[in-house]
Design a protein around this motif. Structure first.
Motif, PDB file in Angstrom:
ATOM      1  N   ILE A 186       0.822  -1.210   0.000  1.00  0.00           N
ATOM      2  CA  ILE A 186       0.000   0.000   0.000  1.00  0.00           C
ATOM      3  C   ILE A 186       0.863   1.271   0.000  1.00  0.00           C
ATOM      4  O   ILE A 186       0.683   2.138  -0.856  1.00  0.00           O
ATOM      5  CB  ILE A 186      -1.021  -0.021   1.163  1.00  0.00           C
ATOM      6  CG1 ILE A 186      -2.017  -1.167   0.935  1.00  0.00           C
ATOM      7  CG2 ILE A 186      -1.756   1.299   1.271  1.00  0.00           C
ATOM      8  CD1 ILE A 186      -3.037  -1.336   2.032  1.00  0.00           C
ATOM      9  N   THR A 208      -3.568  -0.099  -5.845  1.00  0.00           N
ATOM     10  CA  THR A 208      -3.393   1.159  -5.132  1.00  0.00           C
ATOM     11  C   THR A 208      -3.023   2.268  -6.113  1.00  0.00           C
ATOM     12  O   THR A 208      -3.576   3.372  -6.057  1.00  0.00           O
ATOM     13  CB  THR A 208      -2.304   1.015  -4.058  1.00  0.00           C
ATOM     14  OG1 THR A 208      -2.625  -0.095  -3.225  1.00  0.00           O
ATOM     15  CG2 THR A 208      -2.210   2.259  -3.206  1.00  0.00           C
ATOM     16  N   PHE A 249      -6.811   9.152   0.350  1.00  0.00           N
ATOM     17  CA  PHE A 249      -6.891   7.777   0.855  1.00  0.00           C
ATOM     18  C   PHE A 249      -8.314   7.204   0.814  1.00  0.00           C
ATOM     19  O   PHE A 249      -8.522   6.120   0.266  1.00  0.00           O
ATOM     20  CB  PHE A 249      -6.304   7.694   2.271  1.00  0.00           C
ATOM     21  CG  PHE A 249      -6.276   6.297   2.808  1.00  0.00           C
ATOM     22  CD1 PHE A 249      -5.345   5.387   2.347  1.00  0.00           C
ATOM     23  CD2 PHE A 249      -7.209   5.880   3.739  1.00  0.00           C
ATOM     24  CE1 PHE A 249      -5.330   4.090   2.812  1.00  0.00           C
ATOM     25  CE2 PHE A 249      -7.201   4.579   4.215  1.00  0.00           C
ATOM     26  CZ  PHE A 249      -6.252   3.680   3.746  1.00  0.00           C
ATOM     27  N   PRO A 250      -9.326   7.931   1.373  1.00  0.00           N
ATOM     28  CA  PRO A 250     -10.682   7.372   1.297  1.00  0.00           C
ATOM     29  C   PRO A 250     -11.153   7.181  -0.144  1.00  0.00           C
ATOM     30  O   PRO A 250     -11.835   6.197  -0.451  1.00  0.00           O
ATOM     31  CB  PRO A 250     -11.545   8.418   2.014  1.00  0.00           C
ATOM     32  CG  PRO A 250     -10.608   9.216   2.828  1.00  0.00           C
ATOM     33  CD  PRO A 250      -9.296   9.197   2.117  1.00  0.00           C
ATOM     34  N   LEU A 284      -9.652   4.081  -1.562  1.00  0.00           N
ATOM     35  CA  LEU A 284      -9.864   2.874  -0.759  1.00  0.00           C
ATOM     36  C   LEU A 284     -10.596   1.732  -1.480  1.00  0.00           C
ATOM     37  O   LEU A 284     -10.177   0.579  -1.365  1.00  0.00           O
ATOM     38  CB  LEU A 284     -10.579   3.250   0.544  1.00  0.00           C
ATOM     39  CG  LEU A 284     -10.478   2.228   1.675  1.00  0.00           C
ATOM     40  CD1 LEU A 284      -9.030   1.897   1.974  1.00  0.00           C
ATOM     41  CD2 LEU A 284     -11.163   2.758   2.929  1.00  0.00           C
ATOM     42  N   VAL A 344      -8.083  -0.049  -3.478  1.00  0.00           N
ATOM     43  CA  VAL A 344      -7.112  -0.736  -2.615  1.00  0.00           C
ATOM     44  C   VAL A 344      -7.724  -2.029  -2.088  1.00  0.00           C
ATOM     45  O   VAL A 344      -7.095  -3.090  -2.097  1.00  0.00           O
ATOM     46  CB  VAL A 344      -6.690   0.183  -1.451  1.00  0.00           C
ATOM     47  CG1 VAL A 344      -5.750  -0.554  -0.501  1.00  0.00           C
ATOM     48  CG2 VAL A 344      -6.027   1.442  -1.981  1.00  0.00           C
ATOM     49  N   LEU A 345      -8.999  -1.934  -1.662  1.00  0.00           N
ATOM     50  CA  LEU A 345      -9.667  -3.116  -1.106  1.00  0.00           C
ATOM     51  C   LEU A 345      -9.854  -4.192  -2.169  1.00  0.00           C
ATOM     52  O   LEU A 345      -9.705  -5.379  -1.889  1.00  0.00           O
ATOM     53  CB  LEU A 345     -11.008  -2.716  -0.496  1.00  0.00           C
ATOM     54  CG  LEU A 345     -10.894  -1.938   0.820  1.00  0.00           C
ATOM     55  CD1 LEU A 345     -12.241  -1.390   1.232  1.00  0.00           C
ATOM     56  CD2 LEU A 345     -10.333  -2.824   1.918  1.00  0.00           C
ATOM     57  N   GLU A 398     -15.311  -5.428   3.640  1.00  0.00           N
ATOM     58  CA  GLU A 398     -15.165  -4.457   2.564  1.00  0.00           C
ATOM     59  C   GLU A 398     -16.419  -3.601   2.437  1.00  0.00           C
ATOM     60  O   GLU A 398     -16.338  -2.374   2.350  1.00  0.00           O
ATOM     61  CB  GLU A 398     -14.900  -5.211   1.260  1.00  0.00           C
ATOM     62  CG  GLU A 398     -14.477  -4.360   0.101  1.00  0.00           C
ATOM     63  CD  GLU A 398     -14.264  -5.198  -1.150  1.00  0.00           C
ATOM     64  OE1 GLU A 398     -14.701  -6.365  -1.187  1.00  0.00           O
ATOM     65  OE2 GLU A 398     -13.660  -4.670  -2.096  1.00  0.00           O
ATOM     66  N   ILE A 434     -16.463  -1.118   5.256  1.00  0.00           N
ATOM     67  CA  ILE A 434     -15.438  -0.069   5.190  1.00  0.00           C
ATOM     68  C   ILE A 434     -15.769   0.941   4.108  1.00  0.00           C
ATOM     69  O   ILE A 434     -15.687   2.145   4.315  1.00  0.00           O
ATOM     70  CB  ILE A 434     -14.046  -0.697   4.933  1.00  0.00           C
ATOM     71  CG1 ILE A 434     -13.644  -1.542   6.132  1.00  0.00           C
ATOM     72  CG2 ILE A 434     -13.018   0.391   4.694  1.00  0.00           C
ATOM     73  CD1 ILE A 434     -12.444  -2.412   5.893  1.00  0.00           C
ATOM     74  N   ILE A 435     -16.178   0.447   2.953  1.00  0.00           N
ATOM     75  CA  ILE A 435     -16.462   1.381   1.863  1.00  0.00           C
ATOM     76  C   ILE A 435     -17.704   2.193   2.177  1.00  0.00           C
ATOM     77  O   ILE A 435     -17.783   3.375   1.869  1.00  0.00           O
ATOM     78  CB  ILE A 435     -16.608   0.618   0.524  1.00  0.00           C
ATOM     79  CG1 ILE A 435     -15.265   0.004   0.158  1.00  0.00           C
ATOM     80  CG2 ILE A 435     -17.031   1.561  -0.567  1.00  0.00           C
ATOM     81  CD1 ILE A 435     -15.289  -0.786  -1.111  1.00  0.00           C
ATOM     82  N   THR A 486     -16.644   4.951   4.254  1.00  0.00           N
ATOM     83  CA  THR A 486     -15.985   5.972   3.451  1.00  0.00           C
ATOM     84  C   THR A 486     -16.995   6.873   2.783  1.00  0.00           C
ATOM     85  O   THR A 486     -16.876   8.092   2.808  1.00  0.00           O
ATOM     86  CB  THR A 486     -15.126   5.305   2.368  1.00  0.00           C
ATOM     87  OG1 THR A 486     -14.372   4.301   2.981  1.00  0.00           O
ATOM     88  CG2 THR A 486     -14.216   6.309   1.719  1.00  0.00           C
TER      89      THR A 486
END
Lengths: 282, 258
Positions: free
Chosen positions: A100, A162, A193-194, A197, A200-201, A265, A268-269, A272
């Motif tokens: 990352i 990423t 970053f958000p 994300l 990235v996930l 996931e 988390i998303i 976000t």
């Protein structure tokens, strides 16, 4: 929040629910597919029981499942499962802890991109099991060899996703952050970053599947313990039922890890998006 | 003039990291900072690599690996595209095969190798089967999604203009889902390469995977690294061929993210 995740799940499988007639509902149900699975398992069971397939390599399905239950409950497999999971977690962790930040550095800093990216493209197509034999000379047969292979496999999907995620961040986000006089570091942490994300996930999820595969391969080729090693030992020992039980077990591990990841996931998303929507970013 | 200079900077920057790494290794190995028995100087590895190439020792294992890969990958892809198109097109067929697919798909494919070895032995049938199985699922999932993503209006329009089913398939469904299918085939190619190497390592019946593991077991350190270079090149060339083909087959599609 839980309910929203559940909704996504059902939508992922069969699309939004509509009110439909009974006839359509029967046609749209997965009953036929479940029946097919049951029929295949019955055929397996019967072919082994009636001696239609006469082979010591072909134990009935029920024997395999019973063996699995016995092997797990009598404690023979439990330490092996834990050692495999612990190995996987460490290798995967190293891979994404490097991947990352490296992905961010490549995407955000042009000099790093120019220097590092071609090397990544050069190393990426290497079939991962091929790095194991040369690595044995450097690291021996122990865990550091396996951890390096798993981390190596994890690294590429994570880095590439990423990079794609950071590159895909709308430039306007960054400009807005600048307009409001937000510091570079805060903008990175709370805007870039958000926004990156989800990519990235996605990379982490691909990497997880690959990491499981490489863990099994590494344990099979240079194993001392772990479920992969157990699997090969059972094949050599001609204990077919135990071997199939190990395959079922590895499949369960892979499946549950993937499910857990998808659930996490989604949360988390979702978080976000909520933050973005509520304008929480500074 | 400016662009040539820019390009030079890009190439120089890209080469700098491998160059520094290799030179550092060469230096460390020659000065005995690392044990040259376990980590030979890159120049010695390249000499062994050149020897493998020049004596033609690479040829038989390479052909062995590529044949297994090609046959297994083709079987897997063709089977997956055929079933995937049907599952994407017909709800009934989708419902019939979806549970079975979801049951088999999560199996970590290398875990099937010991079982396949029991049934098919250590030879090519086992190796081809595992490659085909590994290639199958990514292509299947992507093909189903690709066929489903086709805009129904396009199909209806074609029907309205009197196109019969074969033409609808050839002209609309297949081209429109091609980018998805190719994305699946890209994932499968990497997996197929991984599986062919692993199965050759386990069966020890020839091929690059066998060559690299035998070199390690015979303590031929330089050879082991040289075979790694061969395998890396195989991966690079196959990826390049795939990219080249994809550009020509799905040229209307913007390049996709990883």
């Amino acid at each position: 929040m839980t309910q929203l995740v559940a909704d996504n799940e059902t939508q992922g499988l069969s699309g939004p629910k509509r009110s439909v007639s009974i006839g359509v509902r029967v046609r749209n149900s997965r009953a036929s597919g479940v029946l097919l699975v049951v029929l295949i398992l019955c055929a397996w069971e019967l072919s082994a029981r009636t001696g239609f397939v006469q082979s010591t390599n072909w134990p009935p399905f029920s024997t395999v499942m019973a063996t699995l239950v016995v092997d797990v409950t009598d404690g023979e497999l439990l330490p092996l499962i834990l050692s495999t999971l612990w190995r996987l977690a460490r290798g995967y962790g190293i891979g994404f802890a490097i991947g990352i930040p490296l992905g961010f550095a490549i995407a955000l800093l042009r000099p790093v991109r120019l220097v590092v990216r071609p090397t990544i493209e050069l190393l990426r197509p290497i079939p991962i099991p091929a790095i194991i034999p040369p690595l044995i000379f450097l690291l021996g047969l122990g865990d550091s060899l396996k951890l390096s292979s798993i981390a190596f496999a994890t690294l590429f999907p994570v880095v590439l996703n990423t990079i794609a995620g950071v590159m895909a961040v709308e430039p306007i986000y960054d400009q807005v952050a600048k307009t409001f006089g937000v510091s570079r570091w805060t903008a990175l942490r709370r805007v870039v970053f958000p926004a990156a994300l989800p990519f990235v996930l996605a990379g982490l999820r691909t990497a997880l599947g690959l990491a499981v595969v490489v863990t099994v391969v590494a344990e099979m080729i240079v194993g001392q313990d772990g479920v992969g090693y157990y699997l090969v030992s059972m094949q050599f020992a001609m204990r077919a039922a135990d071997m199939y039980a190990a395959i079922v077990l590895l499949t369960l591990i892979a499946y549950l890890l993937n499910r857990a990841f998808i659930l996490a996931e989604g949360r988390i998303i979702r978080w976000t998006r909520l933050r973005e929507a509520s304008g929480d970013a500074s | 003039m400016m662009r040539a200079k820019d390009r030079l900077i890009i190439v120089a920057a890209g080469c700098s990291l491998p160059a520094v790494f290799l030179l550092g290794l060469e230096f460390a190995s020659r000065n005995g900072w690392v044990n040259p028995t376990f980590l030979p100087a890159p120049s010695a590895i390249f000499a062994t690599f050149a020897q493998i190439i020049l004596t033609g020792a690479f040829f038989a294992p390479l052909v062995h690996t590529l044949t297994l890969l090609f046959v297994g990958y083709s079987i897997g892809c063709i089977a997956a595209i055929s079933l995937g198109v049907l599952m994407g097109y017909s709800r009934a067929i989708y419902n019939l095969f979806e549970p079975l697919t979801e049951l088999i798909r999560p199996i970590p494919k290398p875990a099937l190798l010991p079982a396949l070895i029991l049934f098919l032995g250590l030879g090519a049938p086992m190796e081809i089967t595992i490659v085909a199985l590994g290639s199958f699922f990514p292509v299947l999932i992507n093909t189903v999604q690709g066929v489903r993503a086709v805009d129904p209006v396009m199909i209806d329009t074609a029907r309205t203009f009197g196109h019969k089913s074969p033409a609808v398939w050839r002209r609309i469904l297949l081209p429109a889902s091609a980018p998805y299918v190719l994305a699946g085939m890209r994932i499968s190619l990497g997996l197929a390469l991984l599986l062919v190497v692993t199965s050759e390592m386990l069966s020890g019946n020839g091929g690059l995977g066998d060559a690299i593991l035998s070199a390690q077991r015979s303590f031929l350190v330089k050879e082991s690294y040289a075979w790694l270079i061969v395998l890396a090149l195989v991966g690079l060339v196959l990826t390049a061929i795939f990219n080249w083909t994809e550009k020509r087959v799905a040229f209307w599609q913007a390049p996709q993210a990883q």
